[in-house]
Write a protein that holds these residues in place. Structure first.
Motif, PDB file in Angstrom:
ATOM      1  N   THR A 189       0.840  -1.202   0.000  1.00 47.71           N
ATOM      2  CA  THR A 189       0.000   0.000   0.000  1.00 47.71           C
ATOM      3  C   THR A 189       0.875   1.251   0.000  1.00 47.71           C
ATOM      4  N   GLY A 190       1.987   1.210   0.717  1.00 41.94           N
ATOM      5  CA  GLY A 190       2.893   2.368   0.750  1.00 41.94           C
ATOM      6  C   GLY A 190       3.482   2.669  -0.618  1.00 41.94           C
ATOM      7  N   LEU A 191       3.995   1.635  -1.267  1.00 37.37           N
ATOM      8  CA  LEU A 191       4.668   1.843  -2.569  1.00 37.37           C
ATOM      9  C   LEU A 191       3.654   2.237  -3.641  1.00 37.37           C
ATOM     10  N   LEU A 192       2.486   1.591  -3.605  1.00 35.25           N
ATOM     11  CA  LEU A 192       1.436   1.957  -4.578  1.00 35.25           C
ATOM     12  C   LEU A 192       0.950   3.371  -4.310  1.00 35.25           C
ATOM     13  N   GLY A 193       0.689   3.655  -3.039  1.00 39.39           N
ATOM     14  CA  GLY A 193       0.151   4.962  -2.647  1.00 39.39           C
ATOM     15  C   GLY A 193       1.085   6.094  -3.054  1.00 39.39           C
ATOM     16  N   ARG A 194       2.382   5.837  -2.976  1.00 39.96           N
ATOM     17  CA  ARG A 194       3.364   6.876  -3.326  1.00 39.96           C
ATOM     18  C   ARG A 194       3.721   6.849  -4.807  1.00 39.96           C
ATOM     19  N   GLY A 195       3.126   5.929  -5.522  1.00 39.86           N
ATOM     20  CA  GLY A 195       3.405   5.836  -6.961  1.00 39.86           C
ATOM     21  C   GLY A 195       4.852   5.459  -7.269  1.00 39.86           C
ATOM     22  N   VAL A 196       5.472   4.668  -6.399  1.00 36.52           N
ATOM     23  CA  VAL A 196       6.864   4.252  -6.663  1.00 36.52           C
ATOM     24  C   VAL A 196       6.847   3.265  -7.835  1.00 36.52           C
ATOM     25  N   PRO A 197       7.620   3.552  -8.890  1.00 35.78           N
ATOM     26  CA  PRO A 197       7.470   2.776 -10.128  1.00 35.78           C
ATOM     27  C   PRO A 197       8.209   1.437 -10.134  1.00 35.78           C
ATOM     28  N   VAL A 198       8.047   0.636  -9.076  1.00 31.81           N
ATOM     29  CA  VAL A 198       8.655  -0.703  -9.091  1.00 31.81           C
ATOM     30  C   VAL A 198       7.542  -1.726  -9.285  1.00 31.81           C
ATOM     31  N   THR A 199       7.913  -2.893  -9.825  1.00 29.27           N
ATOM     32  CA  THR A 199       6.941  -3.987  -9.935  1.00 29.27           C
ATOM     33  C   THR A 199       6.883  -4.683  -8.581  1.00 29.27           C
ATOM     34  N   LEU A 200       5.680  -4.796  -8.055  1.00 29.04           N
ATOM     35  CA  LEU A 200       5.513  -5.375  -6.719  1.00 29.04           C
ATOM     36  C   LEU A 200       5.415  -6.899  -6.813  1.00 29.04           C
ATOM     37  N   PRO A 201       5.699  -7.598  -5.698  1.00 28.91           N
ATOM     38  CA  PRO A 201       5.517  -9.053  -5.728  1.00 28.91           C
ATOM     39  C   PRO A 201       4.054  -9.396  -5.935  1.00 28.91           C
ATOM     40  N   ARG A 202       3.831 -10.494  -6.643  1.00 27.79           N
ATOM     41  CA  ARG A 202       2.469 -10.892  -6.946  1.00 27.79           C
ATOM     42  C   ARG A 202       2.108 -12.095  -6.077  1.00 27.79           C
ATOM     43  N   GLU A 203       0.874 -12.117  -5.627  1.00 26.38           N
ATOM     44  CA  GLU A 203       0.368 -13.311  -4.940  1.00 26.38           C
ATOM     45  C   GLU A 203      -0.768 -13.845  -5.801  1.00 26.38           C
ATOM     46  N   GLU A 204      -0.569 -15.027  -6.373  1.00 26.50           N
ATOM     47  CA  GLU A 204      -1.623 -15.640  -7.191  1.00 26.50           C
ATOM     48  C   GLU A 204      -2.851 -15.860  -6.315  1.00 26.50           C
ATOM     49  N   SER A 205      -4.052 -15.824  -6.919  1.00 28.23           N
ATOM     50  CA  SER A 205      -5.263 -15.970  -6.098  1.00 28.23           C
ATOM     51  C   SER A 205      -5.304 -17.355  -5.438  1.00 28.23           C
ATOM     52  N   SER A 206      -4.632 -18.337  -6.036  1.00 27.98           N
ATOM     53  CA  SER A 206      -4.615 -19.690  -5.463  1.00 27.98           C
ATOM     54  C   SER A 206      -3.570 -19.826  -4.347  1.00 27.98           C
ATOM     55  N   GLU A 229       7.764   2.126   6.440  1.00 25.96           N
ATOM     56  CA  GLU A 229       7.433   3.471   5.945  1.00 25.96           C
ATOM     57  C   GLU A 229       8.711   4.223   5.563  1.00 25.96           C
ATOM     58  N   GLN A 230       9.760   4.010   6.363  1.00 25.94           N
ATOM     59  CA  GLN A 230      11.047   4.666   6.087  1.00 25.94           C
ATOM     60  C   GLN A 230      11.608   4.196   4.733  1.00 25.94           C
ATOM     61  N   VAL A 231      11.480   2.891   4.455  1.00 32.97           N
ATOM     62  CA  VAL A 231      11.970   2.359   3.174  1.00 32.97           C
ATOM     63  C   VAL A 231      11.117   2.935   2.032  1.00 32.97           C
ATOM     64  N   VAL A 232       9.805   2.946   2.229  1.00 32.70           N
ATOM     65  CA  VAL A 232       8.890   3.470   1.202  1.00 32.70           C
ATOM     66  C   VAL A 232       9.223   4.935   0.919  1.00 32.70           C
ATOM     67  N   GLU A 233       9.388   5.676   1.981  1.00 36.25           N
ATOM     68  CA  GLU A 233       9.722   7.118   1.884  1.00 36.25           C
ATOM     69  C   GLU A 233      10.990   7.303   1.049  1.00 36.25           C
ATOM     70  N   ALA A 234      12.000   6.511   1.362  1.00 35.36           N
ATOM     71  CA  ALA A 234      13.270   6.634   0.632  1.00 35.36           C
ATOM     72  C   ALA A 234      13.069   6.282  -0.845  1.00 35.36           C
ATOM     73  N   MET A 235      12.254   5.269  -1.111  1.00 36.65           N
ATOM     74  CA  MET A 235      12.047   4.855  -2.510  1.00 36.65           C
ATOM     75  C   MET A 235      11.187   5.860  -3.277  1.00 36.65           C
ATOM     76  N   ALA A 236      10.391   6.633  -2.541  1.00 34.15           N
ATOM     77  CA  ALA A 236       9.515   7.607  -3.197  1.00 34.15           C
ATOM     78  C   ALA A 236      10.293   8.841  -3.659  1.00 34.15           C
ATOM     79  N   ALA A 237      11.516   9.003  -3.183  1.00 30.89           N
ATOM     80  CA  ALA A 237      12.325  10.144  -3.631  1.00 30.89           C
ATOM     81  C   ALA A 237      12.634   9.973  -5.105  1.00 30.89           C
ATOM     82  N   PRO A 238      12.418  10.986  -5.932  1.00 32.69           N
ATOM     83  CA  PRO A 238      12.560  10.809  -7.381  1.00 32.69           C
ATOM     84  C   PRO A 238      14.016  10.653  -7.864  1.00 32.69           C
ATOM     85  N   ARG A 239      14.985  11.044  -7.038  1.00 37.28           N
ATOM     86  CA  ARG A 239      16.356  11.169  -7.542  1.00 37.28           C
ATOM     87  C   ARG A 239      16.909   9.903  -8.192  1.00 37.28           C
ATOM     88  N   TRP A 240      16.650   8.731  -7.539  1.00 38.85           N
ATOM     89  CA  TRP A 240      17.343   7.518  -7.991  1.00 38.85           C
ATOM     90  C   TRP A 240      16.955   7.090  -9.394  1.00 38.85           C
TER      91      TRP A 240
END
Ligand SMILES: Cc1ncc(COP(=O)(O)O)c(C=O)c1O
Length: 372
Positions: A263-280, A358-369
């Motif tokens: 939710t943190g990474l999506l909410g901040r629009g961090v452009p990484v592909t998140l891990p997927r959990e299959e519905s099964s 949250e600290q990791v999400v915050e750092a990843m949300a910084a545009p610089r990298w």
């Protein structure tokens, strides 16, 4: 300065220090250290956790997989289909059993074996498929079961990263012919040293592994076949008995932290592909792995922020120098190779707090990298 380590085993052990000390003291007082009542008790508890079957405690996860293969009768010259996107230990075990690893690509969404690719790789020499439940996400076991049944192959589960994970409600380790677990300290169920186990529903297979782990001994000083020394010790078994009672709670906590990352990474629009959990699937997040084409920049950025990360795994096994004689080349397994270039594992352990996520999400949300 490191403000957040990739992993930290102190908090989980601090939480249950009293119980761990009591378990260690019990072993000290007993004066019995290798293959004894603590190992038997843990084997019974671990089997019961899986709804029955037989568990054989061994020295580590690599041995567990080798013994699972040997117990299943797989040996010299026989082909075993598996993935190259795994810990190299999976391949060590296959080769130690005398078999020939045949690599197929992964499903890039779950990082587990591509079942169609496995089907296409079957030859008259194929005897088994080793499914690796990587990062805590189960492989597609229902399709693998059908394939193995149709082709008369043994289906073996490498559960080193997935204790307690489920596929269609069934626990990993209970869907193949035989399964191998590692209890390396960082695993979802970890000892205070090395440890491993073989799990199977087949009594004869379990009996064979029980002999093989102890020099092939059937009765004292009577050897029916050539075995090895791969025994679980009493201290590790006592510790594992304590920690097994917390496995589901710990897995629930990992899932909660994964949801906070999501939710943190999506909410901040961090452009990484998140891990997927299959519905099964019921993912147990041994690792929280995201991907991005500029993975190394992201890692450097997080490192500058004092946040530790790792890559599981930067060089797939088929491109390792040690395995060059197997004849694979760059381009042999495109999804595997792309994953190796793009994946990065973020901190994930028991004791990690929501604020640290949250600290990791915050750092990843910084545009610089991301900037070129
Ligand atoms: C997927 C996988 N298989 C096998 C192993 C081997 O386990 P061990 O390190 O206990 O020998 C590991 C652990 O690193 C693993 O991650």
């Amino acid at each position: 300065m490191r403000v957040l380590a990739f992993n930290n085993l102190q908090p989980v052990h601090a939480q249950i220090a009293g119980e761990l000390r009591a378990a260690v003291q019990r072993v000290l007082d007993s004066g019995w250290f290798v293959l004894g009542p603590e190992v038997e008790s843990f084997e019974e508890k671990f089997a019961a956790y899986h709804g029955g079957g037989y568990v054989v405690g061994v020295a580590n996860g690599t041995d567990a997989l080798e013994l699972a293969l040997r117990g299943a009768g797989i040996g010299p010259g026989e082909e075993v289909i598996t993935v190259a996107h795994t810990a190299v230990a999976t391949i060590c075990a296959i080769e130690r059993a005398g078999a020939v690893p045949v690599f197929v690509d992964i499903d890039p969404r779950t990082y587990t074996i591509d079942v169609d690719a496995a089907a296409a790789a079957i030859t008259p020499r194929t005897r088994a498929i080793v499914a690796v439940h990587l990062y805590g996400h189960p492989a597609d076991m229902s399709r693998l079961q059908k394939l193995a049944r149709r082709q008369g192959l043994m289906l073996i589960e490498d559960c080193a990263q997935a204790h307690g994970a489920r596929h269609e409600g069934q626990l990993v380790g209970t869907m193949g012919d035989v399964a191998a677990f590692s209890f390396y300290p960082t695993k979802n169920l970890g000892a205070l040293g090395d440890g491993g186990a073989v799990l199977t529903r087949h009594a004869a297979l379990a009996e064979r592994v029980r002999g093989l782990r102890n020099y092939g001994q059937v009765r004292r000083y009577e050897h029916r076949e050539r075995g090895m020394n791969s025994r679980l010790d009493e201290l590790q078994a006592a510790v594992l008995g304590v920690k097994l009672a917390y496995l589901d709670e710990h897995n629930a906590r990992r899932r909660h932290l994964a949801e906070r990352y999501r939710t943190g990474l999506l909410g901040r629009g961090v452009p990484v592909t998140l891990p997927r959990e299959e519905s099964s699937s019921h993912h147990v997040f041994h690792l929280y792995v995201v991907r991005h084409p500029r993975r190394d920049r992201l890692r450097e950025h997080l490192d500058r922020c004092g946040i530790g990360t790792l890559v599981h795994y930067p060089i797939p096994v088929h491109l390792q120098h040690a395995y060059r004689d197997l004849g694979y080349r760059p381009g042999s397994l495109p999804h595997t190779e792309q994953a190796a270039r793009e994946v990065v594992s973020l901190p994930m352990y028991i004791g990690l707090t929501e604020a640290q996520v949250e600290q990791v999400v915050e750092a990843m949300a910084a545009p610089r990298w991301e900037a070129a």
